[in-house]
Design a protein around this motif. Structure first.
Motif, mmCIF file in Angstrom:
data_model
loop_
_atom_site.group_PDB
_atom_site.id
_atom_site.type_symbol
_atom_site.label_atom_id
_atom_site.label_comp_id
_atom_site.label_asym_id
_atom_site.label_seq_id
_atom_site.Cartn_x
_atom_site.Cartn_y
_atom_site.Cartn_z
ATOM 1 N N PRO A 98 25.113 -21.049 -38.489
ATOM 2 C CA PRO A 98 24.175 -20.931 -39.606
ATOM 3 C C PRO A 98 22.882 -21.701 -39.349
ATOM 4 O O PRO A 98 22.891 -22.759 -38.718
ATOM 5 N N TYR A 99 21.797 -21.149 -39.811
ATOM 6 C CA TYR A 99 20.483 -21.779 -39.734
ATOM 7 C C TYR A 99 19.870 -21.758 -41.125
ATOM 8 O O TYR A 99 20.191 -20.905 -41.934
ATOM 9 N N VAL A 100 18.973 -22.677 -41.378
ATOM 10 C CA VAL A 100 18.276 -22.709 -42.653
ATOM 11 C C VAL A 100 16.795 -22.978 -42.382
ATOM 12 O O VAL A 100 16.447 -23.673 -41.434
ATOM 13 N N LEU A 101 15.968 -22.377 -43.193
ATOM 14 C CA LEU A 101 14.528 -22.596 -43.112
ATOM 15 C C LEU A 101 14.058 -22.951 -44.509
ATOM 16 O O LEU A 101 14.171 -22.146 -45.431
ATOM 17 N N ALA A 102 13.569 -24.159 -44.683
ATOM 18 C CA ALA A 102 13.049 -24.586 -45.976
ATOM 19 C C ALA A 102 11.587 -24.134 -46.056
ATOM 20 O O ALA A 102 10.769 -24.561 -45.244
ATOM 21 N N VAL A 103 11.303 -23.281 -46.987
ATOM 22 C CA VAL A 103 9.944 -22.762 -47.162
ATOM 23 C C VAL A 103 9.322 -23.442 -48.363
ATOM 24 O O VAL A 103 9.891 -23.430 -49.453
#
Length: 150
Positions: A134-139
């Motif tokens: 899993p990866y996450v990108l905080a925008v």
């Protein structure tokens, strides 16, 4: 242990919130919409301890009968309130969902689980077929543009 209706999603939301999920209210809204739009396509199973909801998970069933989607059903969203872990409650919710899936005609069950669930799922007969990272990108919102020069 019981499969809850739309009103019972409040119990699943409570489990989610107490398990540290930050989007539990939005998730409850999405699940309620799914239950309304496809009442035979999703179940939410909740385990209770002394009347309080402590563990739960979702079951997605093939809509239109067991032949659709090759008879496969998905187990998802399994979680247990931290102070009630290591008491067999997650296992009970998995077994409850397996039983409901088989009763509905599913011949294959799958779950995309975290590594912490692997020992339990393995003991119940699930076998790993692949893994994901899993990866996450905080925008963050962009700052407002400065006013145009006149």
């Amino acid at each position: 242990m019981r499969s809850v209706d739309v009103a019972g999603l409040a119990d699943y939301e409570r489990i989610s919130r107490e398990s540290g999920r930050k989007d539990s209210a939005a998730e409850r809204t999405r699940l309620a919409r799914t239950m309304a739009e496809q009442p035979d396509g999703m179940q939410v199973h909740v385990a209770y301890r002394d009347g309080a909801p402590v563990s739960g998970g979702r079951l997605y069933l093939p809509v239109g009968g067991a032949l659709e989607n090759h008879g496969a059903a998905e187990l998802a969203g399994g979680r247990t309130v931290p102070r009630h872990r290591r008491q067999g409650l997650f296992t009970a919710t998995v077994l409850s969902r397996i039983s409901a899936a088989v009763a509905a005609g599913a011949n294959t069950l799958w779950v995309d689980a975290l590594p912490t669930s692997a020992p339990i799922l393995g003991k119940l007969g699930f076998t790993p077929v692949t893994w994901t990272q899993p990866y996450v990108l905080a925008v963050t919102p962009a700052p407002p543009a400065p006013p145009a020069a006149a």
